[in-house]
Design a protein around this motif. Structure first.
Motif, PDB file in Angstrom:
ATOM      1  N   SER A  86       0.831  -1.207   0.000  1.00  0.00           N
ATOM      2  CA  SER A  86       0.000   0.000   0.000  1.00  0.00           C
ATOM      3  C   SER A  86       0.864   1.255   0.000  1.00  0.00           C
ATOM      4  O   SER A  86       0.352   2.353  -0.240  1.00  0.00           O
ATOM      5  CB  SER A  86      -0.935   0.016   1.205  1.00  0.00           C
ATOM      6  OG  SER A  86      -0.218   0.166   2.424  1.00  0.00           O
ATOM      7  N   ASP A  87       2.161   1.100   0.274  1.00  0.00           N
ATOM      8  CA  ASP A  87       3.099   2.226   0.255  1.00  0.00           C
ATOM      9  C   ASP A  87       4.137   2.070  -0.854  1.00  0.00           C
ATOM     10  O   ASP A  87       5.228   2.623  -0.787  1.00  0.00           O
ATOM     11  CB  ASP A  87       3.787   2.380   1.612  1.00  0.00           C
ATOM     12  CG  ASP A  87       4.530   1.108   2.038  1.00  0.00           C
ATOM     13  OD1 ASP A  87       4.478   0.103   1.295  1.00  0.00           O
ATOM     14  OD2 ASP A  87       5.156   1.113   3.120  1.00  0.00           O
TER      15      ASP A  87
ATOM     16  N   GLU B  59       1.923   8.046  -4.053  1.00  0.00           N
ATOM     17  CA  GLU B  59       0.503   8.301  -4.277  1.00  0.00           C
ATOM     18  C   GLU B  59      -0.352   7.210  -3.621  1.00  0.00           C
ATOM     19  O   GLU B  59      -1.383   7.508  -3.008  1.00  0.00           O
ATOM     20  CB  GLU B  59       0.216   8.385  -5.774  1.00  0.00           C
ATOM     21  CG  GLU B  59       0.817   9.596  -6.460  1.00  0.00           C
ATOM     22  CD  GLU B  59       2.327   9.472  -6.702  1.00  0.00           C
ATOM     23  OE1 GLU B  59       2.975  10.513  -6.934  1.00  0.00           O
ATOM     24  OE2 GLU B  59       2.854   8.338  -6.634  1.00  0.00           O
ATOM     25  N   ARG B  60       0.054   5.954  -3.760  1.00  0.00           N
ATOM     26  CA  ARG B  60      -0.690   4.868  -3.116  1.00  0.00           C
ATOM     27  C   ARG B  60      -0.626   5.011  -1.603  1.00  0.00           C
ATOM     28  O   ARG B  60      -1.612   4.777  -0.897  1.00  0.00           O
ATOM     29  CB  ARG B  60      -0.128   3.513  -3.546  1.00  0.00           C
ATOM     30  CG  ARG B  60      -0.459   3.140  -4.974  1.00  0.00           C
ATOM     31  CD  ARG B  60       0.149   1.823  -5.390  1.00  0.00           C
ATOM     32  NE  ARG B  60      -0.427   0.692  -4.645  1.00  0.00           N
ATOM     33  CZ  ARG B  60      -0.111  -0.577  -4.890  1.00  0.00           C
ATOM     34  NH1 ARG B  60       0.773  -0.867  -5.830  1.00  0.00           N
ATOM     35  NH2 ARG B  60      -0.680  -1.540  -4.190  1.00  0.00           N
TER      36      ARG B  60
ATOM     37  N   LEU C 244      -0.323   7.756   0.082  1.00  0.00           N
ATOM     38  CA  LEU C 244      -1.175   8.873   0.492  1.00  0.00           C
ATOM     39  C   LEU C 244      -2.631   8.433   0.602  1.00  0.00           C
ATOM     40  O   LEU C 244      -3.318   8.764   1.566  1.00  0.00           O
ATOM     41  CB  LEU C 244      -1.036  10.034  -0.488  1.00  0.00           C
ATOM     42  CG  LEU C 244      -1.909  11.257  -0.194  1.00  0.00           C
ATOM     43  CD1 LEU C 244      -1.573  11.861   1.166  1.00  0.00           C
ATOM     44  CD2 LEU C 244      -1.745  12.297  -1.304  1.00  0.00           C
ATOM     45  N   ASP C 245      -3.088   7.673  -0.374  1.00  0.00           N
ATOM     46  CA  ASP C 245      -4.473   7.191  -0.331  1.00  0.00           C
ATOM     47  C   ASP C 245      -4.693   6.288   0.889  1.00  0.00           C
ATOM     48  O   ASP C 245      -5.700   6.418   1.596  1.00  0.00           O
ATOM     49  CB  ASP C 245      -4.809   6.420  -1.610  1.00  0.00           C
ATOM     50  CG  ASP C 245      -4.939   7.328  -2.826  1.00  0.00           C
ATOM     51  OD1 ASP C 245      -5.103   8.549  -2.641  1.00  0.00           O
ATOM     52  OD2 ASP C 245      -4.870   6.816  -3.957  1.00  0.00           O
ATOM     53  N   ALA C 246      -3.760   5.372   1.112  1.00  0.00           N
ATOM     54  CA  ALA C 246      -3.909   4.449   2.238  1.00  0.00           C
ATOM     55  C   ALA C 246      -3.817   5.179   3.563  1.00  0.00           C
ATOM     56  O   ALA C 246      -4.619   4.945   4.482  1.00  0.00           O
ATOM     57  CB  ALA C 246      -2.834   3.358   2.158  1.00  0.00           C
TER      58      ALA C 246
ATOM     59  N   THR D 158      -4.415   8.301   4.210  1.00  0.00           N
ATOM     60  CA  THR D 158      -5.594   9.138   4.405  1.00  0.00           C
ATOM     61  C   THR D 158      -6.748   8.309   4.967  1.00  0.00           C
ATOM     62  O   THR D 158      -7.447   8.736   5.900  1.00  0.00           O
ATOM     63  CB  THR D 158      -6.010   9.788   3.076  1.00  0.00           C
ATOM     64  OG1 THR D 158      -4.943  10.623   2.609  1.00  0.00           O
ATOM     65  CG2 THR D 158      -7.263  10.634   3.251  1.00  0.00           C
ATOM     66  N   ALA D 159      -6.939   7.111   4.427  1.00  0.00           N
ATOM     67  CA  ALA D 159      -8.008   6.233   4.920  1.00  0.00           C
ATOM     68  C   ALA D 159      -7.783   5.865   6.385  1.00  0.00           C
ATOM     69  O   ALA D 159      -8.737   5.836   7.180  1.00  0.00           O
ATOM     70  CB  ALA D 159      -8.075   4.974   4.068  1.00  0.00           C
TER      71      ALA D 159
ATOM     72  N   GLN E 272      -8.385   8.957   8.618  1.00  0.00           N
ATOM     73  CA  GLN E 272      -9.825   9.219   8.688  1.00  0.00           C
ATOM     74  C   GLN E 272     -10.533   8.185   9.557  1.00  0.00           C
ATOM     75  O   GLN E 272     -11.592   8.463  10.124  1.00  0.00           O
ATOM     76  CB  GLN E 272     -10.418   9.247   7.283  1.00  0.00           C
ATOM     77  CG  GLN E 272      -9.991  10.479   6.495  1.00  0.00           C
ATOM     78  CD  GLN E 272     -10.499  10.489   5.067  1.00  0.00           C
ATOM     79  OE1 GLN E 272     -10.796   9.440   4.484  1.00  0.00           O
ATOM     80  NE2 GLN E 272     -10.579  11.675   4.474  1.00  0.00           N
TER      81      GLN E 272
ATOM     82  N   ARG F 273       2.578  16.353   3.465  1.00  0.00           N
ATOM     83  CA  ARG F 273       1.117  16.468   3.375  1.00  0.00           C
ATOM     84  C   ARG F 273       0.463  16.262   4.740  1.00  0.00           C
ATOM     85  O   ARG F 273      -0.694  15.858   4.827  1.00  0.00           O
ATOM     86  CB  ARG F 273       0.591  15.485   2.321  1.00  0.00           C
ATOM     87  CG  ARG F 273       0.912  15.988   0.913  1.00  0.00           C
ATOM     88  CD  ARG F 273       1.015  14.881  -0.117  1.00  0.00           C
ATOM     89  NE  ARG F 273       1.361  15.472  -1.431  1.00  0.00           N
ATOM     90  CZ  ARG F 273       2.609  15.818  -1.770  1.00  0.00           C
ATOM     91  NH1 ARG F 273       3.617  15.642  -0.921  1.00  0.00           N
ATOM     92  NH2 ARG F 273       2.851  16.359  -2.959  1.00  0.00           N
TER      93      ARG F 273
END
Length: 278
Positions: free
Chosen positions: A102-103, A107-108, A110-112, A114-115, A118, A142
């Motif tokens: 996932s890292d 970009e991948r 960041l998506d992971a 962020t999830a 959250q 970020r």
């Protein structure tokens, strides 16, 4: 199981842990106690018992899901357990693992990440250096706090050929020291050292401004982490590593075991030579 826990250690801060407080703890010489956790019930007990850091580790693949390694764990799995654990915490800082691949790219990652933030995490953990340094920088730029992980990196088990101590020879130890500095310089706020000889981990800890968290890395790290099943002496279906200690045997309850672990870490009684690698 979920009995009223003992009062947290008097040395434990009453206010919630934050990322800046980690460096303050290192500066003040306060050792950090960290446990893995996967649900709200255990999280509530560990939080009240004075555990400083809670890790939703990809170890859940082995101790919760029953897999032979951490590789099958997904971001959705980790996010689910992170949300569960977050509901049980009021003061411990919650760290969540970025699962296998996932890292692989910034970009991948960041998506992971962020999830996971959250879902309730306050920091994400990723394994390795090399190309992961770009990932760390990308995330930190970020506003995503990062914990590094060096030494035995379980997501590299296929390349490593098993779960083995890392950094035993001089060249490997030098690479670990260089990688640790690079992870810090990339922006990580915390570093886990797993299955590293005590002298190597001690040298890395002395060299860094950020805290180190040891697991099979000797007593001179700035803190210690155990998988909750190992800390409670539960059979996870896998070989018990040398660094594992059953705190439930002397703690009398889950809460007592967590408090005993935290106090042993802060007093410098755990790990001892029996639970470390020379």
């Amino acid at each position: 199981m979920y009995t009223s826990p003992p009062n947290p250690s008097a040395s434990a801060p009453a206010k919630p842990w934050t990322v800046p407080a980690l460096r303050e703890a290192k500066r003040d010489g306060r050792r950090l106690a960290m446990l893995t956790c996967y649900d709200a019930g255990f999280a509530r007990v560990f939080d009240a018992a004075g555990i400083d850091l809670i890790l939703v580790g990809d170890s859940l693949g082995m101790v919760v899901q029953g897999h032979a390694s951490t590789l099958p764990v997904t971001v959705a799995d980790t996010a689910y357990h992170t949300a569960c654990v977050a509901r049980g915490l009021s003061r411990a800082l919650l760290v969540a693992d970025l699962p296998f691949q996932s890292d692989a790219t910034p970009e991948r990652a960041l998506d992971a990440a962020t999830a996971l933030l959250q879902a309730g995490a306050g920091m994400v953990k990723l394994e390795g250096a090399g190309h992961k340094l770009d990932v760390i920088r990308f995330l930190v730029e970020r506003e995503i706090p990062v914990c590094g992980h060096l030494g035995l990196t379980p997501q590299s088990v296929l390349r490593l050929g098993g779960y083995k101590v890392q950094g035993r020879d001089e060249a490997a130890a030098a690479r670990l020291r260089d990688d640790a500095r690079a992870v810090q310089d990339a922006g990580a706020s915390l570093l886990v050292l797993e299955c590293v000889p005590t002298p190597v981990a001690a040298a890395i800890t002395a060299d860094l401004d950020i805290p180190t968290i040891g697991i099979g890395a000797g007593p001179q790290c700035d803190g210690q982490v155990l998988v909750l099943h190992d800390m409670l002496g539960l059979d996870s279906g896998h070989r018990r590593p040398r660094f594992v200690k059953d705190f439930l045997a002397g703690g009398g309850s889950v809460a007592g075991a967590a408090a005993a672990f935290a106090q042993a870490v802060r007093d410098g009684r755990f790990p001892d030579a029996e639970h470390s690698y020379a």
